[in-house]
Motif scaffolding. Structure first.
Motif, PDB file in Angstrom:
ATOM      1  N   VAL A 219     137.837  99.899  94.380  1.00  0.00           N
ATOM      2  CA  VAL A 219     137.640  98.961  95.756  1.00  0.00           C
ATOM      3  C   VAL A 219     136.257  98.597  95.590  1.00  0.00           C
ATOM      4  O   VAL A 219     135.239  99.346  95.327  1.00  0.00           O
ATOM      5  N   VAL A 220     135.575  97.319  95.098  1.00  0.00           N
ATOM      6  CA  VAL A 220     134.283  96.841  95.316  1.00  0.00           C
ATOM      7  C   VAL A 220     134.005  96.434  96.819  1.00  0.00           C
ATOM      8  O   VAL A 220     134.741  95.642  97.063  1.00  0.00           O
ATOM      9  N   LYS A 221     132.591  96.919  97.127  1.00  0.00           N
ATOM     10  CA  LYS A 221     132.303  96.195  98.477  1.00  0.00           C
ATOM     11  C   LYS A 221     130.928  96.383  98.659  1.00  0.00           C
ATOM     12  O   LYS A 221     130.049  96.981  97.860  1.00  0.00           O
ATOM     13  N   PRO A 222     130.586  95.609  99.482  1.00  0.00           N
ATOM     14  CA  PRO A 222     128.804  95.851  99.641  1.00  0.00           C
ATOM     15  C   PRO A 222     128.545  97.018 100.180  1.00  0.00           C
ATOM     16  O   PRO A 222     129.256  97.736 101.067  1.00  0.00           O
ATOM     17  N   ARG A 223     127.200  97.581 100.012  1.00  0.00           N
ATOM     18  CA  ARG A 223     126.713  98.565 100.746  1.00  0.00           C
ATOM     19  C   ARG A 223     126.610  98.743 101.926  1.00  0.00           C
ATOM     20  O   ARG A 223     126.771  99.599 102.904  1.00  0.00           O
ATOM     21  N   PHE A 224     126.246  97.460 102.787  1.00  0.00           N
ATOM     22  CA  PHE A 224     126.277  97.293 103.989  1.00  0.00           C
ATOM     23  C   PHE A 224     127.214  96.207 104.562  1.00  0.00           C
ATOM     24  O   PHE A 224     126.616  95.081 104.011  1.00  0.00           O
ATOM     25  N   GLY A 225     128.235  96.263 105.313  1.00  0.00           N
ATOM     26  CA  GLY A 225     128.865  95.022 105.425  1.00  0.00           C
ATOM     27  C   GLY A 225     129.831  95.372 106.521  1.00  0.00           C
ATOM     28  O   GLY A 225     129.884  96.559 107.117  1.00  0.00           O
ATOM     29  N   SER A 226     130.674  94.394 107.099  1.00  0.00           N
ATOM     30  CA  SER A 226     131.624  94.638 108.151  1.00  0.00           C
ATOM     31  C   SER A 226     132.762  93.730 108.076  1.00  0.00           C
ATOM     32  O   SER A 226     132.579  92.725 107.228  1.00  0.00           O
ATOM     33  N   TRP A 227     133.676  93.874 108.742  1.00  0.00           N
ATOM     34  CA  TRP A 227     134.822  93.110 108.960  1.00  0.00           C
ATOM     35  C   TRP A 227     135.669  92.834 107.637  1.00  0.00           C
ATOM     36  O   TRP A 227     136.389  91.858 107.567  1.00  0.00           O
ATOM     37  N   GLY A 228     135.557  93.643 106.549  1.00  0.00           N
ATOM     38  CA  GLY A 228     136.177  93.770 105.476  1.00  0.00           C
ATOM     39  C   GLY A 228     135.962  92.548 104.479  1.00  0.00           C
ATOM     40  O   GLY A 228     136.472  91.948 103.413  1.00  0.00           O
ATOM     41  N   ARG A 229     134.549  91.717 105.067  1.00  0.00           N
ATOM     42  CA  ARG A 229     134.191  90.870 104.155  1.00  0.00           C
ATOM     43  C   ARG A 229     133.730  91.103 102.749  1.00  0.00           C
ATOM     44  O   ARG A 229     133.027  92.228 102.651  1.00  0.00           O
ATOM     45  N   ASP A 230     134.106  90.489 101.762  1.00  0.00           N
ATOM     46  CA  ASP A 230     133.785  90.534 100.422  1.00  0.00           C
ATOM     47  C   ASP A 230     134.137  92.128  99.739  1.00  0.00           C
ATOM     48  O   ASP A 230     133.221  92.518  98.946  1.00  0.00           O
ATOM     49  N   VAL A 231     135.214  92.816 100.356  1.00  0.00           N
ATOM     50  CA  VAL A 231     135.783  93.941  99.816  1.00  0.00           C
ATOM     51  C   VAL A 231     137.019  93.282  98.663  1.00  0.00           C
ATOM     52  O   VAL A 231     137.892  92.666  99.355  1.00  0.00           O
ATOM     53  N   VAL A 232     136.896  93.765  97.537  1.00  0.00           N
ATOM     54  CA  VAL A 232     137.818  93.208  96.659  1.00  0.00           C
ATOM     55  C   VAL A 232     138.692  94.332  96.034  1.00  0.00           C
ATOM     56  O   VAL A 232     137.856  95.299  95.460  1.00  0.00           O
ATOM     57  N   LEU A 233     139.693  94.280  95.680  1.00  0.00           N
ATOM     58  CA  LEU A 233     140.797  95.238  95.239  1.00  0.00           C
ATOM     59  C   LEU A 233     140.675  94.904  93.392  1.00  0.00           C
ATOM     60  O   LEU A 233     140.860  93.894  93.122  1.00  0.00           O
ATOM     61  N   CYS A 234     140.054  95.906  92.679  1.00  0.00           N
ATOM     62  CA  CYS A 234     140.151  95.295  91.061  1.00  0.00           C
ATOM     63  C   CYS A 234     140.930  96.431  90.315  1.00  0.00           C
ATOM     64  O   CYS A 234     140.840  97.800  90.586  1.00  0.00           O
ATOM     65  N   ARG A 235     141.955  95.831  89.812  1.00  0.00           N
ATOM     66  CA  ARG A 235     142.821  96.845  88.886  1.00  0.00           C
ATOM     67  C   ARG A 235     142.529  97.050  87.537  1.00  0.00           C
ATOM     68  O   ARG A 235     143.066  98.017  86.957  1.00  0.00           O
ATOM     69  N   ASN A 236     141.450  96.563  86.972  1.00  0.00           N
ATOM     70  CA  ASN A 236     141.110  96.864  85.853  1.00  0.00           C
ATOM     71  C   ASN A 236     139.516  96.280  85.559  1.00  0.00           C
ATOM     72  O   ASN A 236     139.084  95.434  86.330  1.00  0.00           O
ATOM     73  N   ARG A 237     138.944  96.485  84.429  1.00  0.00           N
ATOM     74  CA  ARG A 237     137.728  96.084  84.115  1.00  0.00           C
ATOM     75  C   ARG A 237     137.446  94.639  84.236  1.00  0.00           C
ATOM     76  O   ARG A 237     136.257  94.130  84.661  1.00  0.00           O
ATOM     77  N   SER A 238     138.367  93.744  83.641  1.00  0.00           N
ATOM     78  CA  SER A 238     138.210  92.380  83.475  1.00  0.00           C
ATOM     79  C   SER A 238     138.049  91.655  85.204  1.00  0.00           C
ATOM     80  O   SER A 238     137.307  91.195  85.412  1.00  0.00           O
ATOM     81  N   GLU A 239     138.936  92.420  85.892  1.00  0.00           N
ATOM     82  CA  GLU A 239     138.911  92.051  87.223  1.00  0.00           C
ATOM     83  C   GLU A 239     137.618  92.501  88.338  1.00  0.00           C
ATOM     84  O   GLU A 239     137.130  91.875  88.966  1.00  0.00           O
ATOM     85  N   LEU A 240     136.967  93.651  87.648  1.00  0.00           N
ATOM     86  CA  LEU A 240     135.921  94.197  88.180  1.00  0.00           C
ATOM     87  C   LEU A 240     134.665  93.184  87.890  1.00  0.00           C
ATOM     88  O   LEU A 240     134.081  92.693  88.765  1.00  0.00           O
ATOM     89  N   GLU A 241     134.749  92.591  86.547  1.00  0.00           N
ATOM     90  CA  GLU A 241     133.685  91.677  86.131  1.00  0.00           C
ATOM     91  C   GLU A 241     133.640  90.355  86.708  1.00  0.00           C
ATOM     92  O   GLU A 241     132.831  89.780  87.151  1.00  0.00           O
ATOM     93  N   GLN A 242     134.871  90.032  87.031  1.00  0.00           N
ATOM     94  CA  GLN A 242     134.868  88.677  87.542  1.00  0.00           C
ATOM     95  C   GLN A 242     134.788  88.898  89.189  1.00  0.00           C
ATOM     96  O   GLN A 242     134.194  87.894  89.755  1.00  0.00           O
ATOM     97  N   ALA A 243     134.836  90.026  89.932  1.00  0.00           N
ATOM     98  CA  ALA A 243     134.443  90.318  91.252  1.00  0.00           C
ATOM     99  C   ALA A 243     132.994  90.341  91.376  1.00  0.00           C
ATOM    100  O   ALA A 243     132.576  89.553  92.171  1.00  0.00           O
ATOM    101  N   LEU A 244     132.324  90.764  90.257  1.00  0.00           N
ATOM    102  CA  LEU A 244     130.979  91.025  90.428  1.00  0.00           C
ATOM    103  C   LEU A 244     130.250  89.738  90.218  1.00  0.00           C
ATOM    104  O   LEU A 244     129.447  89.237  90.708  1.00  0.00           O
TER     105      LEU A 244
END
Length: 188
Positions: free
Chosen positions: A22-47
């Protein structure tokens, strides 16, 4: 707490992670910008997608995914006392339990192990009023997923016959309970 790493910098500097993550902001709320990444490629895309957000300069957290069971517990802790709790159930088709994303909130009586864990997490944070979000990990087990220093809570967090707002004020002010304080809270 799930294994967590802070990611700063370019994609070529990515740490090795166990997926899904799970990728998410250090400081955030309401689930905004929280992304599920299943592999490195999805992590790179999310970032790459998140890099334009103003908060991104402080880095992004990548956490081990605790397998979602469709609900969590939020306990409100004031000065070391659990003053309220609620079960948040994810909206259909959603893995996150944020109310802003459609989750429903219902009253909860947390088991002693959850209350003990929430009090310990609150004490470790040093915060006087904090929401402690716990994900169930199986029968009787919980994982602290995050602490909310600016916690949102509502009347549904009240224990039977209690007022969560009055109990929070009483705990924070050193009072003995909601009597007397409830009139002030109800009037506000």
């Amino acid at each position: 707490h799930p294994r967590t790493v802070l990611i700063e910098g370019a994609a070529e500097d990515l740490p090795d992670l166990d997926y899904p993550a799970v990728v998410k902001p250090r400081f955030g709320s309401w689930g905004r910008d929280v992304v599920l990444c299943r592999n490195r490629s999805e992590l790179e895309q999310a970032l790459a997608s998140l890099a334009s957000r103003p908060w991104f300069l402080s880095g992004v957290l990548a956490q081990e995914l605790i397998p979602p069971l469709g609900h969590d517990l939020r306990l409100v802790v004031a000065k070391g006392t659990v003053v309220g709790a609620a079960r948040r159930t994810a909206a259909p088709g959603e893995w996150r339990t944020n109310v802003a994303l459609g989750a429903s909130v219902s009253r909860a009586s947390p088991p002693p192990v959850a209350s003990k864990l929430a009090r310990a997490a609150a004490a470790a944070s040093g915060l006087d009023l904090v929401g402690v979000d716990l994900l169930p990990t199986g029968p009787g087990g919980f994982c602290v997923i995050e602490l909310n220093g600016a916690v949102d809570f509502r009347p549904a967090y009240s224990f039977p016959g209690r007022n969560v707002f009055a109990d929070a004020v009483a705990a924070l002010s050193g009072g003995s309970g909601s009597l007397g304080v409830s009139a002030v809270v109800a009037a506000s």
